[in-house]
Design a protein around this motif. Sequence first.
Motif, PDB file in Angstrom:
ATOM      1  N   UNK A 138       1.634   4.313   4.808  1.00  8.33           N
ATOM      2  CA  UNK A 138       0.478   4.681   5.607  1.00  8.33           C
ATOM      3  C   UNK A 138      -0.442   5.699   4.961  1.00  8.33           C
ATOM      4  N   UNK A 139      -0.088   6.212   3.777  1.00 12.69           N
ATOM      5  CA  UNK A 139      -0.912   7.190   3.075  1.00 12.69           C
ATOM      6  C   UNK A 139      -1.895   6.443   2.172  1.00 12.69           C
ATOM      7  N   UNK A 140      -3.176   6.496   2.488  1.00 14.42           N
ATOM      8  CA  UNK A 140      -4.185   5.744   1.760  1.00 14.42           C
ATOM      9  C   UNK A 140      -4.408   6.201   0.336  1.00 14.42           C
ATOM     10  N   UNK A 141      -3.941   7.397  -0.015  1.00 13.97           N
ATOM     11  CA  UNK A 141      -4.124   7.898  -1.375  1.00 13.97           C
ATOM     12  C   UNK A 141      -2.954   7.576  -2.298  1.00 13.97           C
ATOM     13  N   UNK A 142      -1.888   7.046  -1.754  1.00 13.39           N
ATOM     14  CA  UNK A 142      -0.695   6.750  -2.550  1.00 13.39           C
ATOM     15  C   UNK A 142      -0.927   5.544  -3.460  1.00 13.39           C
ATOM     16  N   UNK A 143      -0.541   5.689  -4.726  1.00 13.32           N
ATOM     17  CA  UNK A 143      -0.629   4.596  -5.696  1.00 13.32           C
ATOM     18  C   UNK A 143       0.774   4.350  -6.255  1.00 13.32           C
ATOM     19  N   UNK A 144       1.348   3.179  -6.046  1.00 12.86           N
ATOM     20  CA  UNK A 144       2.706   2.919  -6.534  1.00 12.86           C
ATOM     21  C   UNK A 144       2.747   2.725  -8.036  1.00 12.86           C
ATOM     22  N   UNK A 145       3.874   3.049  -8.633  1.00 14.44           N
ATOM     23  CA  UNK A 145       4.145   2.667 -10.007  1.00 14.44           C
ATOM     24  C   UNK A 145       4.216   1.145 -10.071  1.00 14.44           C
ATOM     25  N   UNK A 183      -3.885  21.363  -5.215  1.00 12.99           N
ATOM     26  CA  UNK A 183      -5.247  21.417  -4.668  1.00 12.99           C
ATOM     27  C   UNK A 183      -5.954  20.113  -4.993  1.00 12.99           C
ATOM     28  N   UNK A 184      -6.673  19.552  -3.992  1.00 15.17           N
ATOM     29  CA  UNK A 184      -7.448  18.346  -4.219  1.00 15.17           C
ATOM     30  C   UNK A 184      -6.802  17.099  -3.662  1.00 15.17           C
ATOM     31  N   UNK A 185      -6.440  17.147  -2.377  1.00 11.58           N
ATOM     32  CA  UNK A 185      -5.773  16.013  -1.727  1.00 11.58           C
ATOM     33  C   UNK A 185      -6.764  15.054  -1.064  1.00 11.58           C
ATOM     34  N   UNK A 186      -8.067  15.362  -1.157  1.00  7.15           N
ATOM     35  CA  UNK A 186      -9.056  14.623  -0.371  1.00  7.15           C
ATOM     36  C   UNK A 186      -9.335  13.226  -0.906  1.00  7.15           C
ATOM     37  N   UNK A 187      -9.225  13.035  -2.225  1.00  5.82           N
ATOM     38  CA  UNK A 187      -9.547  11.740  -2.823  1.00  5.82           C
ATOM     39  C   UNK A 187      -8.329  11.132  -3.495  1.00  5.82           C
ATOM     40  N   UNK A 188      -8.315   9.814  -3.657  1.00  4.44           N
ATOM     41  CA  UNK A 188      -7.191   9.175  -4.351  1.00  4.44           C
ATOM     42  C   UNK A 188      -7.085   9.678  -5.791  1.00  4.44           C
ATOM     43  N   UNK A 189      -5.884   9.714  -6.341  1.00  2.17           N
ATOM     44  CA  UNK A 189      -5.714  10.157  -7.726  1.00  2.17           C
ATOM     45  C   UNK A 189      -6.293   9.147  -8.699  1.00  2.17           C
ATOM     46  N   UNK A 190      -6.776   9.646  -9.829  1.00  3.31           N
ATOM     47  CA  UNK A 190      -7.226   8.771 -10.899  1.00  3.31           C
ATOM     48  C   UNK A 190      -6.053   8.429 -11.806  1.00  3.31           C
ATOM     49  N   UNK A 191      -6.254   7.466 -12.671  1.00  2.26           N
ATOM     50  CA  UNK A 191      -5.180   6.882 -13.457  1.00  2.26           C
ATOM     51  C   UNK A 191      -4.309   7.931 -14.153  1.00  2.26           C
ATOM     52  N   UNK A 192      -3.004   7.763 -13.976  1.00  8.84           N
ATOM     53  CA  UNK A 192      -1.966   8.579 -14.606  1.00  8.84           C
ATOM     54  C   UNK A 192      -2.047  10.055 -14.229  1.00  8.84           C
TER      55      UNK A 192
END
Length: 367
Positions: free
Chosen positions: A24-31, A132-141
Amino acid sequence: MKVVSVDKKLIKTFVDFPDKLYAGDGNYVPYIKGDLTKTLKKLLLQDKTYDALLVVEDKTVLGRILLTVDKNKQLNTEKCGFFSMFECVDDQEVCNLLLDASVKLLKERGAKYISGTYYPYDQDNRRGILVEGFEEPPLIFTSYNKPYYSTLLTNYGLVKQTDALQYKLNLDTVDHEKYIRLSEFSKERFNYRVDTLDWNNIDRDIDDVHTVMQAATNEIIYQDAPTIEALQNIVKGWKSYLNKDYIVIARSNTTNEPLGVMMALPDYFQVFKKMRGRMDLKGLYAFATERKKIKSARAMLQYVIPKYQNLGVTMALYFKLLQGILNNGVTRLEAGTVMENNVQSNEAIKSVGGKLAHVYRIYYKEI
């Protein structure tokens, strides 16, 4: 509730745990599960250079961690316990149990410290705990984790060792005329050019990148420059994610000596999210279609050899990279991660408009 060592039968359980934790976390990116499984089998079963632990209760996984012992030049020790792939429910008791078992194992292997997080093989892949910086999805790696991780680790007694910083650059406010003028002046005065990656001469380009990294690495750079073999392995592993326009190398016009290098990656995390971490039919279709829609990138490598630092080479590299990025339709660009004590690199990013966007913390503790 108990801690168990990960064997062949538990690797899948180790790999799958974050899917449940971040549901349910929209910012999560799976391996990519197949790649991670292959890596873990090599580290745990073949090389036997790493250990992995799980906290379980009634067959429910509550936490995980990957561990190894190696040199740490910042802590001036030949045996530091490094941890990575740390994931845990919001429960201090679970965290303490997991880290107690980790410390015990690392001490048995002669480690003097525990430090992390780091990713195996690659010093700039998912490094540090996001604080710090949880507002946007993470970028690659780059790392993404639950906001409470910092509290769990701090309550256990780990403290900040250093922070790695990532900056956002506003592509709409770039003063192109200024950068063209400064870049051309620097290139003409110091007689060099800036090339993009040449796939037909990839071995030469890897050698040149390695030469620059070796010359530019010092006590400020967090880890030793990779060996040429390690760099070749990284390029081989990342080949599907590389864009030649995003890798630029400054070279002397008279000697062809490499002077500096800068690299960015298209943000394939956008694609990984659609793939759900799987290379099944749906995942392969997502990879084929979503990669064409990537609109963000991460500039992640910037080195200039000492005698050409502060002469405008960084600016010339940045502008050449920026041209390639804009020509590929990118609208979001971030740069980093840069260690906070690397003043020169941090100031270089700020000078082209970088604004702090994410802070990734590396923790440690004497054990």
